[in-house]
Design an enzyme around this catalytic site. Structure first.
Site, PDB file in Angstrom:
ATOM      1  N   LYS A  98      -2.011   1.345   7.952  1.00  0.00           N
ATOM      2  CA  LYS A  98      -1.860   2.631   6.865  1.00  0.00           C
ATOM      3  C   LYS A  98      -1.790   3.831   8.123  1.00  0.00           C
ATOM      4  O   LYS A  98      -2.686   3.996   8.784  1.00  0.00           O
ATOM      5  CB  LYS A  98      -3.110   2.748   6.097  1.00  0.00           C
ATOM      6  CG  LYS A  98      -3.055   1.472   4.873  1.00  0.00           C
ATOM      7  CD  LYS A  98      -4.283   1.949   4.093  1.00  0.00           C
ATOM      8  CE  LYS A  98      -4.026   0.852   2.986  1.00  0.00           C
ATOM      9  NZ  LYS A  98      -3.673  -0.654   3.096  1.00  0.00           N
ATOM     10  N   ASP A 132       1.967   0.345   5.586  1.00  0.00           N
ATOM     11  CA  ASP A 132       1.690   0.096   3.984  1.00  0.00           C
ATOM     12  C   ASP A 132       1.792   1.435   3.328  1.00  0.00           C
ATOM     13  O   ASP A 132       1.914   2.451   4.000  1.00  0.00           O
ATOM     14  CB  ASP A 132       0.073   0.018   3.744  1.00  0.00           C
ATOM     15  CG  ASP A 132      -0.152  -1.589   4.071  1.00  0.00           C
ATOM     16  OD1 ASP A 132       0.806  -2.420   4.239  1.00  0.00           O
ATOM     17  OD2 ASP A 132      -1.354  -1.784   4.564  1.00  0.00           O
ATOM     18  N   MET A 133       2.147   1.427   2.199  1.00  0.00           N
ATOM     19  CA  MET A 133       2.084   2.969   1.233  1.00  0.00           C
ATOM     20  C   MET A 133       0.926   3.133   0.527  1.00  0.00           C
ATOM     21  O   MET A 133       0.311   2.226  -0.093  1.00  0.00           O
ATOM     22  CB  MET A 133       3.297   2.777   0.263  1.00  0.00           C
ATOM     23  CG  MET A 133       3.770   4.038  -0.380  1.00  0.00           C
ATOM     24  SD  MET A 133       4.094   5.376   0.956  1.00  0.00           S
ATOM     25  CE  MET A 133       5.694   5.179   1.242  1.00  0.00           C
ATOM     26  N   ARG A 182       9.065  -3.733   1.974  1.00  0.00           N
ATOM     27  CA  ARG A 182       8.309  -4.494   1.006  1.00  0.00           C
ATOM     28  C   ARG A 182       8.037  -3.689  -0.072  1.00  0.00           C
ATOM     29  O   ARG A 182       7.880  -2.535  -0.364  1.00  0.00           O
ATOM     30  CB  ARG A 182       6.736  -4.735   1.577  1.00  0.00           C
ATOM     31  CG  ARG A 182       5.822  -5.379   0.509  1.00  0.00           C
ATOM     32  CD  ARG A 182       4.424  -5.123   0.841  1.00  0.00           C
ATOM     33  NE  ARG A 182       3.939  -5.507   2.134  1.00  0.00           N
ATOM     34  CZ  ARG A 182       2.844  -4.930   3.085  1.00  0.00           C
ATOM     35  NH1 ARG A 182       2.436  -4.037   2.364  1.00  0.00           N
ATOM     36  NH2 ARG A 182       2.766  -5.449   3.989  1.00  0.00           N
ATOM     37  N   ALA A 187      -0.506   0.400  -6.266  1.00  0.00           N
ATOM     38  CA  ALA A 187      -1.764   0.065  -6.525  1.00  0.00           C
ATOM     39  C   ALA A 187      -2.815   1.290  -6.749  1.00  0.00           C
ATOM     40  O   ALA A 187      -3.886   1.073  -6.802  1.00  0.00           O
ATOM     41  CB  ALA A 187      -2.673  -0.719  -5.266  1.00  0.00           C
TER      42      ALA A 187
END
Ligand code: FAD
Length: 304
Positions: A98, A132-133, A182, A187
């Site tokens: 991240k 990652d987002m 991806r 989330a």
């Protein structure tokens, strides 16, 4: 009731004192179902077990709230240590990380320097790193950083979230870079001004972006436990004759293992996202928010 619990877990995930407190007490409350362990050795053991089952992995050294440059440098060192351990163990795993854990909120230049160090090490092993987002507030900057790094590296990818209205346009924008993406539903707790509030709209957009990215000819990691989405992705690749080298399925450690196994048996590439480290609380809370029924794990483990 479910919505209330979802909101509560999403708020707890962002609560810094709760995250800091949890770090001191080690993996608790049943979090070990979703987190491979606190040490790199435990993580590598989990990777090897998954590899034996025919699954590849992406390892994530957990680290959510950092407030100093020293912590950002330490976090980057842990990423590099993870890449070294993967190479030494000859394990089939890449790395997810991240931007905030590398210092995005503190010093952008430092974050870029950390990323370049990590990508250089990954490149030396022929390995790959995925960004990652995080929440919407970090989306644009994460994409900007990805675009900058993609000019220099071909071993970097990023995540886009189907719940954001902007994602369809982002996929079109990233097409020139042949982005390795991806694709996930998303989330974090987001405002209806930026994200679809209704699950059915998120699911429709998820299908739309899976098809859009695959038909653009780019690599897609379809990351979901939703069988309807998995079936949809399978139908697109079948209908358009998309080769198995152009996509993979991804799922989270400890979730829907039957579905993971079934896809492996059917000959699909399946990658498991395996988080490890002492900073487990925020990650665990997001998993509870996705499925509040998981709260029974907390209850059971509390009385153990
Ligand atoms: P849902 O409709 O939420 O769930 C479908 C079914 O899956 C549920 O009915 C249930 O049976 C099962 N399931 C889903 N979640 C859980 C759970 N927590 N516990 C138990 N069962 C569950 N999100 C981001 O915002 N940024 C990221 O970088 C990111 N990376 C991810 C990487 C991977 C490999 C995966 C799989 C997910 C990632 N996510 C990320 C999370 C994602 O956005 C969703 O929140 C999460 O995957 C749940 O959505 P779903 O697609 O599984 O569908």
């Amino acid at each position: 009731m479910e919505v209330l619990m979802r909101n509560m877990f999403q708020s707890l995930a962002k609560n810094q004192p709760a995250n800091k407190l949890a770090k001191r007490y080690g993996l608790r409350l049943g979090a070990a179902r979703f987190v491979a362990g606190e040490s790199i050795n435990m993580a590598i053991d989990a990777v090897k077990k998954l590899n034996k089952e025919g699954k590849v992995v992406t390892l994530d050294h957990l680290g959510e709230f950092i407030s100093t440059e020293a912590e950002a440098v330490e976090s980057a060192a842990m990423c590099i240590q993870t890449l070294d351990a993967i190479a030494e163990a000859k394990a089939e795993s890449n790395l997810s990380l991240k931007m905030t854990s590398l210092g995005l909120d503190i010093n952008r230049e430092l974050c870029m320097k950390n990323m370049r160090n990590i990508l250089d090490r990954a490149k030396s092993y022929g390995n790959f790193v995925r960004i990652d987002m995080e929440d919407y507030g970090h989306c644009q900057e994460s994409i900007n950083i990805y675009k900058e790094l993609r000019q220099e590296y071909n071993n970097v990818g990023i995540v886009l979230q189907a719940y954001l209205y902007r994602t369809e346009a982002d996929i079109a924008d990233l097409n020139d870079l042949h982005a390795n993406l991806r694709l996930v539903k998303g989330a974090y707790k987001e405002s209806p001004s930026v994200a679809f509030p209704e699950k059915k709209d998120v699911d429709e957009n998820f299908k739309k972006i899976i098809k859009q990215h695959l038909l653009n000819g780019n690599y897609a990691a379809v990351a979901t436990h939703d069988e309807a989405m998995v079936e949809y992705a399978k139908s697109v690749v079948e209908e358009y004759g998309i080769h198995k080298d152009q996509f993979e399925f991804q799922m989270l450690y400890g979730i829907c293992e039957d579905l993971q196994d079934r896809l492996v048996k059917e000959g699909y590439k399946v990658r498991i996202y395996v988080p490890y480290g002492i900073d487990w609380f925020g990650y665990f809370m997001r998993r509870l928010a996705e499925r509040p029924a998981n709260v029974w794990f907390i209850v059971k483990n509390f009385f153990k």
